[in-house]
Design an enzyme around this catalytic site. Structure first.
Site, mmCIF file in Angstrom:
data_model
loop_
_atom_site.group_PDB
_atom_site.id
_atom_site.type_symbol
_atom_site.label_atom_id
_atom_site.label_comp_id
_atom_site.label_asym_id
_atom_site.label_seq_id
_atom_site.Cartn_x
_atom_site.Cartn_y
_atom_site.Cartn_z
ATOM 1 N N TYR A 16 -46.498 3.279 -42.545
ATOM 2 C CA TYR A 16 -46.656 3.040 -43.992
ATOM 3 C C TYR A 16 -47.286 4.260 -44.660
ATOM 4 O O TYR A 16 -46.789 4.768 -45.680
ATOM 5 C CB TYR A 16 -47.508 1.786 -44.193
ATOM 6 C CG TYR A 16 -47.842 1.492 -45.640
ATOM 7 C CD1 TYR A 16 -46.841 1.347 -46.590
ATOM 8 C CD2 TYR A 16 -49.164 1.333 -46.044
ATOM 9 C CE1 TYR A 16 -47.155 1.069 -47.906
ATOM 10 C CE2 TYR A 16 -49.482 1.052 -47.358
ATOM 11 C CZ TYR A 16 -48.471 0.925 -48.290
ATOM 12 O OH TYR A 16 -48.784 0.651 -49.597
ATOM 13 N N ASN A 45 -57.893 0.689 -52.654
ATOM 14 C CA ASN A 45 -57.568 -0.722 -52.383
ATOM 15 C C ASN A 45 -57.317 -1.501 -53.671
ATOM 16 O O ASN A 45 -58.263 -1.980 -54.307
ATOM 17 C CB ASN A 45 -58.690 -1.379 -51.581
ATOM 18 C CG ASN A 45 -58.661 -0.938 -50.134
ATOM 19 O OD1 ASN A 45 -58.777 0.245 -49.846
ATOM 20 N ND2 ASN A 45 -58.506 -1.875 -49.227
ATOM 21 N N LEU A 65 -58.257 -8.575 -47.849
ATOM 22 C CA LEU A 65 -59.557 -9.224 -47.722
ATOM 23 C C LEU A 65 -59.911 -10.143 -48.897
ATOM 24 O O LEU A 65 -60.256 -11.310 -48.686
ATOM 25 C CB LEU A 65 -60.642 -8.143 -47.548
ATOM 26 C CG LEU A 65 -62.061 -8.674 -47.403
ATOM 27 C CD1 LEU A 65 -62.204 -9.505 -46.141
ATOM 28 C CD2 LEU A 65 -63.067 -7.522 -47.398
ATOM 29 N N GLY A 160 -57.082 1.365 -35.060
ATOM 30 C CA GLY A 160 -56.816 2.471 -35.982
ATOM 31 C C GLY A 160 -57.414 2.335 -37.371
ATOM 32 O O GLY A 160 -56.974 2.992 -38.300
HETATM 33 O O1 UPG Z 1 -59.196 -11.131 -42.871
HETATM 34 C C1 UPG Z 1 -59.592 -9.964 -43.021
HETATM 35 C C2 UPG Z 1 -58.885 -9.008 -43.795
HETATM 36 C C3 UPG Z 1 -59.403 -7.725 -43.898
HETATM 37 N N1 UPG Z 1 -60.547 -7.388 -43.262
HETATM 38 C C4 UPG Z 1 -61.088 -6.017 -43.407
HETATM 39 O O2 UPG Z 1 -61.354 -5.804 -44.774
HETATM 40 C C5 UPG Z 1 -61.108 -4.452 -45.145
HETATM 41 C C6 UPG Z 1 -60.116 -4.437 -46.278
HETATM 42 O O3 UPG Z 1 -58.900 -4.994 -45.823
HETATM 43 P P1 UPG Z 1 -57.576 -5.052 -46.730
HETATM 44 O O4 UPG Z 1 -57.875 -5.759 -47.995
HETATM 45 O O5 UPG Z 1 -56.476 -5.603 -45.859
HETATM 46 O O6 UPG Z 1 -57.325 -3.541 -47.054
HETATM 47 P P2 UPG Z 1 -57.016 -2.321 -46.037
HETATM 48 O O7 UPG Z 1 -56.935 -2.773 -44.633
HETATM 49 O O8 UPG Z 1 -57.954 -1.229 -46.373
HETATM 50 O O9 UPG Z 1 -55.529 -2.028 -46.497
HETATM 51 C C7 UPG Z 1 -55.224 -1.076 -47.481
HETATM 52 O O10 UPG Z 1 -54.635 -0.015 -46.821
HETATM 53 C C8 UPG Z 1 -53.469 -0.392 -46.078
HETATM 54 C C9 UPG Z 1 -52.999 0.837 -45.346
HETATM 55 O O11 UPG Z 1 -52.796 1.882 -46.227
HETATM 56 C C10 UPG Z 1 -52.417 -0.948 -47.027
HETATM 57 O O12 UPG Z 1 -51.339 -1.443 -46.245
HETATM 58 C C11 UPG Z 1 -52.989 -2.117 -47.815
HETATM 59 O O13 UPG Z 1 -52.048 -2.569 -48.772
HETATM 60 C C12 UPG Z 1 -54.261 -1.661 -48.508
HETATM 61 O O14 UPG Z 1 -54.870 -2.768 -49.170
HETATM 62 C C13 UPG Z 1 -60.566 -3.770 -43.876
HETATM 63 O O15 UPG Z 1 -61.628 -3.101 -43.265
HETATM 64 C C14 UPG Z 1 -60.120 -4.939 -42.989
HETATM 65 O O16 UPG Z 1 -60.241 -4.701 -41.606
HETATM 66 C C15 UPG Z 1 -61.258 -8.311 -42.509
HETATM 67 O O17 UPG Z 1 -62.310 -8.009 -41.946
HETATM 68 N N2 UPG Z 1 -60.748 -9.572 -42.415
#
Ligand code: UPG
Length: 200
Positions: A16, A45, A65, A160
């Site tokens: 991605y 985000n 999240l 990762g």
């Molecule tokens: O149930 C959950 C979901 C998320 N997280 C954590 O919360 C943070 C934010 O998660 P999320 O809202 O999924 O955002 P990212 O993982 O930072 O994803 C961003 O970055 C990704 C990679 O570029 C994109 O695919 C997404 O659309 C974008 O929101 C991260 O550390 C996750 O590991 C949790 O601990 N529990």
């Protein structure tokens, strides 16, 4: 606090991320060969909902999240899983830069105006708050906004995942006058309004 600028090395760790960088490279090539004018907006985000509560975030499956926490607080999930508590951050959970969708939309308008007026021919801009919030802080703010208590389980890290991603948006502020207006609480309040009105 170390902020990510547009000049920081790009090193995508998944397809991605690579696909987004490829598009940037194709745009740059087109600009050289065909004189294309373009502005790249690097979202951090994306979060929150339109204040009308008519446009919001609805993924299937939901992985982000803030929607996950709000769905839990609405009784649609029995718990929240926090992925990793031993990152090199003050409370051990990952830090991200959450940016409201209306702030993102405003940046698009400014970018288009800059292209149409000829003020900019090519540019790359970060779009973030410059403020990082940890997973634990997001959950706490969701509890505050909704007045409800979350049930949280702590699980292993996801493969990762960087510990901390926070943008400097100084460049677009200086060149186009854009600045994020929403802070985390306002982002979550707008999302809560949308989620509470669209309970499935
Ligand atoms: O149930 C959950 C979901 C998320 N997280 C954590 O919360 C943070 C934010 O998660 P999320 O809202 O999924 O955002 P990212 O993982 O930072 O994803 C961003 O970055 C990704 C990679 O570029 C994109 O695919 C997404 O659309 C974008 O929101 C991260 O550390 C996750 O590991 C949790 O601990 N529990």
């Amino acid at each position: 606090m170390e902020l990510i600028t547009e000049d920081c090395p790009t090193n995508p760790i998944d397809p991605y991320g690579r696909s987004k960088l490829m598009i940037e490279q194709i745009l740059a090539d087109f600009a050289v060969i065909y004189g294309l004018n373009y502005v790249v907006l690097r979202y951090f985000n994306a979060a929150g909902a339109h204040e009308s509560a008519e446009i919001g975030e609805d993924h299937n499956p939901e992985k982000h999240l803030i929607p996950i926490v709000l769905q839990h607080l609405l009784g649609q999930r029995d718990k929240i899983s926090v992925f990793g508590t031993n990152y090199d951050t003050p409370n051990g959970t990952c830090i991200r830069d959450y940016i409201h969708v209306t702030d993102l939309a405003k940046a698009h308008i400014l970018a288009l105006e800059a292209l149409l007026s000829g003020k900019k021919k090519t540019a790359v801009y970060n779009l973030g708050n410059g403020l990082g919030y940890s997973v634990k802080e997001v959950i706490k703010t969701c509890e505050k906004v909704t007045g409800r208590k979350a049930f949280v389980e702590y699980t292993d890290r996801c493969l990762g995942e960087p510990a901390r991603l926070v943008a400097s948006s100084q460049k677009i502020y200086e060149e186009l006058g854009w600045k994020a207006e929403y802070l985390l609480e306002g982002i979550i309040a707008s999302a809560w309004k949308w989620h509470s009105r669209h309970v499935k």
